[in-house]
Design a protein around this motif. Structure first.
Motif, mmCIF file in Angstrom:
data_model
loop_
_atom_site.group_PDB
_atom_site.id
_atom_site.type_symbol
_atom_site.label_atom_id
_atom_site.label_comp_id
_atom_site.label_asym_id
_atom_site.label_seq_id
_atom_site.Cartn_x
_atom_site.Cartn_y
_atom_site.Cartn_z
ATOM 1 N N TYR A 45 7.208 111.006 54.814
ATOM 2 C CA TYR A 45 8.015 111.309 55.951
ATOM 3 C C TYR A 45 8.640 109.817 56.520
ATOM 4 O O TYR A 45 9.774 109.502 56.782
ATOM 5 C CB TYR A 45 7.844 112.366 56.925
ATOM 6 C CG TYR A 45 9.009 112.385 58.185
ATOM 7 C CD1 TYR A 45 8.658 111.862 59.256
ATOM 8 C CD2 TYR A 45 10.366 112.916 57.555
ATOM 9 C CE1 TYR A 45 9.721 112.036 60.477
ATOM 10 C CE2 TYR A 45 11.099 112.900 58.732
ATOM 11 C CZ TYR A 45 10.850 112.573 59.934
ATOM 12 O OH TYR A 45 11.846 112.675 61.117
ATOM 13 N N ARG A 94 12.215 108.155 57.117
ATOM 14 C CA ARG A 94 12.888 108.139 58.416
ATOM 15 C C ARG A 94 13.110 106.723 58.942
ATOM 16 O O ARG A 94 12.331 105.909 58.988
ATOM 17 C CB ARG A 94 11.985 108.993 59.340
ATOM 18 C CG ARG A 94 12.471 108.858 60.824
ATOM 19 C CD ARG A 94 13.616 109.923 60.843
ATOM 20 N NE ARG A 94 13.805 110.486 62.327
ATOM 21 C CZ ARG A 94 14.497 111.250 62.648
ATOM 22 N NH1 ARG A 94 15.511 111.680 61.591
ATOM 23 N NH2 ARG A 94 14.649 111.450 63.928
ATOM 24 N N GLN A 100 14.669 104.572 62.246
ATOM 25 C CA GLN A 100 14.833 105.195 63.577
ATOM 26 C C GLN A 100 14.757 103.862 64.601
ATOM 27 O O GLN A 100 13.916 103.081 64.395
ATOM 28 C CB GLN A 100 13.784 106.169 64.179
ATOM 29 C CG GLN A 100 14.172 106.848 65.393
ATOM 30 C CD GLN A 100 15.258 107.839 65.047
ATOM 31 O OE1 GLN A 100 16.117 108.229 66.211
ATOM 32 N NE2 GLN A 100 15.501 108.123 64.030
#
Ligand SMILES: CC/C=C\C/C=C\C/C=C\CCCC(=O)SCCNC(=O)CCNC(=O)[C@H](O)C(C)(C)COP(=O)(O)OP(=O)(O)OC[C@H]1O[C@@H](n2cnc3c(N)ncnc32)[C@H](O)[C@@H]1OP(=O)(O)O
Ligand SMILES: Cc1cc2nc3c(=O)[nH]c(=O)nc-3n(C[C@H](O)[C@H](O)[C@H](O)COP(=O)(O)OP(=O)(O)OC[C@H]3O[C@@H](n4cnc5c(N)ncnc54)[C@H](O)[C@@H]3O)c2cc1C
Length: 536
Positions: A186, A190, A192
């Motif tokens: 993950y 991901r 960010q």
């Protein structure tokens, strides 16, 4: 003979069993269990009874609706004498109708933190009669006339628990591999935040804080797998000796199984929780599997021996070893370092230096415990009270001992295996050993400052070593979790699937929610609308 009777039927699933030891009133203190098995020589039967509510068996997995037999641990009474707890194999349900047998009260204990599919149950007996051969007589026996034949070693009754504790260490390696795979995959998908305005949002796996949260879980999975293999080999060796009547190595196995089960389950639970939190909100989704995985690992801190109780069992062994060693008697291989009376050496920021440091910490803590207990007893305190007043330190000594065992085993086993590996693979595994060792040196730096000659500059250097290792391991991180080779069906995670389609999977799972079956849920008409109209 009994094995011939029961094992084939269990293997072919005619018998579905569970282990019914814990009661509503007692889980740790086995000598306090209340279920009774009273021998009736007239009928050559045992009468099982639950004399109180607290005598009801409570917790056994599968007991509520799955099991038709169970191993019941009960206080054995014969000829008016209580001979202590013994195991009995007992049929509790009709093998055709699955109805509970007369005199058996069985049911489900209710919702739990996790393990929602385990139908943990309760079980009570109302003067329920079973034939004499229901008593598992490998160790102790009751003859037809009720004569009790003592086991050559009473603690063999507790043998199943040693076996499961040994297995749990390897279980924790597996659960950590699942958690690390989900969270690291993950973290690779991901993106960010914008630390650099003129660059795209980075993978969160590139944040060093994220690496600090996750790489220790990855390294611990390997450390526990290696330690679990060593512990299993030890178990097999001890049981082979037991079969030939030699119980000399059982105490060491019991002690090391206790502390390794306690430390690996606590680490696994806390590191799986760290994996969950490292995935932000999506880690809190059941569909990520991380909350369920946390529930499974944290349960292991309680079952098969509550962790504190087990660490105190190991502490009991360490204190006894200290007292034996102080009289010049030989110690078991895992505890022999306690008698290293050489001067504290100059600290070395090497794997061997850190491992030696943890052994110094453990030995120093054990010595402090012995001194405190001796001092309290000399002041008139009972040994039991002195033990209790020292128990926080005893647990810490046990943990230090366990860490020393894991560090030494992980290093030795990887070094031994490395010769047969490709140089790149050997290098990566050595990096994991190095990361694991330096991580725990930094985590327990206070103890090292107390019991070794480590200095501030050494600690600074270790911190830099640690951060360098995070950087070295980063390029291989996804490859390392892919190497666990966990199929998507096993991972059961929207965040950890191999294809990385996280957002599509999250939405696919969300749309399966029954609450999405209709645009206006009936709760609007039943509660919201009347409330808004002032009718509630
Ligand atoms: C692999 C996992 C499978 C699947 C995973 C998924 C789901 C699993 C779900 C459930 C599985 C778990 C099921 C259970 O929980 S079963 C129930 C487990 N219960 C316990 O573990 C109870 C813990 N309590 C005890 O073990 C004992 O009560 C005790 C704490 C050890 C105290 O007993 P006591 O009789 O008072 O003993 P002491 O006075 O403390 O010690 C006396 C003497 O005996 C030695 N000893 C104690 N235990 C053992 C042992 N197991 N083996 C060998 N020797 C033992 C102890 O060291 C001491 O020796 P001394 O020489 O010092 O006298
Ligand atoms: C998911 C799950 C599955 C389980 N499956 C089974 C099963 O299949 N079969 C089965 O028989 N049991 C099973 N159990 C029960 C489990 O074995 C017990 O819960 C466990 O042994 C702890 O006993 P307890 O619950 O009585 O806690 P207690 O022993 O009451 O512990 C409560 C607190 O008291 C402390 N404490 C207790 N004694 C001491 C001491 N001497 N010194 C210091 N502190 C102490 C403990 O450290 C703990 O903090 C299961 C439990 C769980 C959670």
């Amino acid at each position: 003979e009994q094995q011939e009777k029961w094992v084939p039927r269990a293997v072919n699933m005619e018998i579905i069993g569970t282990y019914a030891q814990t009661e509503l009133g007692h889980g740790t203190f086995l000598r306090g269990l209340e279920t009774t098995a009273t021998y009736d020589p007239n009928t050559e039967e045992f009468v099982l009874n639950s004399p109180t509510l607290t005598a009801y068996k409570w917790w056994p997995g599968g007991l509520a609706h799955t099991a038709n037999h169970c191993v019941v641990v009960a206080q054995l009474h014969s000829k008016g004498v209580n001979h202590g707890v013994h195991p009995f194999i007992v049929q509790i349900r009709d093998e055709d109708t699955h109805m509970p047998l007369p005199g058996v009260k069985v049911g489900e204990i209710g919702p739990k933190l996790s393990f929602s599919t385990a139908n943990n149950g309760f079980l009570g007996f109302d003067n329920f009669r079973v034939p004499r051969d229901s008593m598992l007589m490998k160790n102790a026996q009751v003859l037809k006339d009720g004569t009790y034949v003592k086991s050559r070693l009473s603690k063999l009754t507790y043998g199943t628990m040693v076996f499961i504790r040994v297995m749990i260490v390897t279980d924790m390696a597996y659960y950590l591999s699942v958690g690390a795979t989900i969270a690291i995959r993950y973290s690779a998908v991901r993106h960010q935040s914008k630390p650099k305005e003129n660059e795209p949002e980075p993978q969160i796996l590139d944040y060093v804080t994220q690496q600090h949260k996750l790489f220790i879980a990855l390294a611990s999975s390997h450390a526990f797998r290696v330690t679990g293999q060593w512990l299993w080999t030890t178990f097999v060796r001890v049981n082979k000796a037991l079969t030939s009547g030699n119980a000399d190595t059982l105490p060491e196995l019991h002690a090391v199984a206790c502390c390794l089960k306690a430390v690996t389950t606590r680490d696994a639970a806390s590191m799986v929780e760290a994996c969950r939190m490292s995935c932000g909100g999506h880690g809190y989704m059941t569909s990520s599997y991380l909350p369920i995985l946390y529930g499974i690992t944290t349960a292991a801190c309680t079952y098969e021996g509550e962790n504190t109780v087990l660490l105190l069992q190991t502490a009991r062994s360490l204190v006894k070893a200290w007292q034996k060693g102080s009289k010049g008697k030989p110690l078991s291989p895992t505890e022999a370092y306690l008698m290293d009376k050489s001067p504290v050496p100059k600290w070395e920021n090497t794997l061997d230096g850190i491992i030696a440091g943890f052994r110094r910490v453990s030995a120093g803590k054990v010595q402090d415990c012995v001194s405190k207990i001796d001092k309290l007893v000399k002041m008139g305190t009972s040994y039991e009270d002195a033990w209790n007043q020292t128990s926080v330190r005893l647990v810490a000594a046990s943990e230090a001992h366990s860490r020393a065992v894991i560090l030494a085993t992980f290093r030795a086993e990887v070094s031994r295996a490395a010769a047969a590996l490709s140089p790149p693979l050997a290098r990566v595994l050595h990096q994991l050993v190095h990361l694991y060792t330096v991580y725990w040196a930094l985590e327990r730096v206070g103890d090292l400052l107390l019991y070794t000659s480590i200095a501030e500059r050494d600690v600074q250097e270790l911190q830099q070593q640690y951060e360098d290792l995070l950087q070295k391991i980063r390029p291989n991180t996804v490859g390392l979790v892919d190497a666990f080779d966990l199929r998507d069906e096993i991972l059961n995670s929207t965040l950890g699937a191999y294809d990385g389609r996280v957002y599509e999977r999250l939405m696919e799972e969300a749309l399966k929610s029954p609450l999405n079956a209709e645009p206006v849920n009936q709760s609007f008409h039943k509660y919201l609308k009347p409330f808004m109209q002032g009718k509630l």
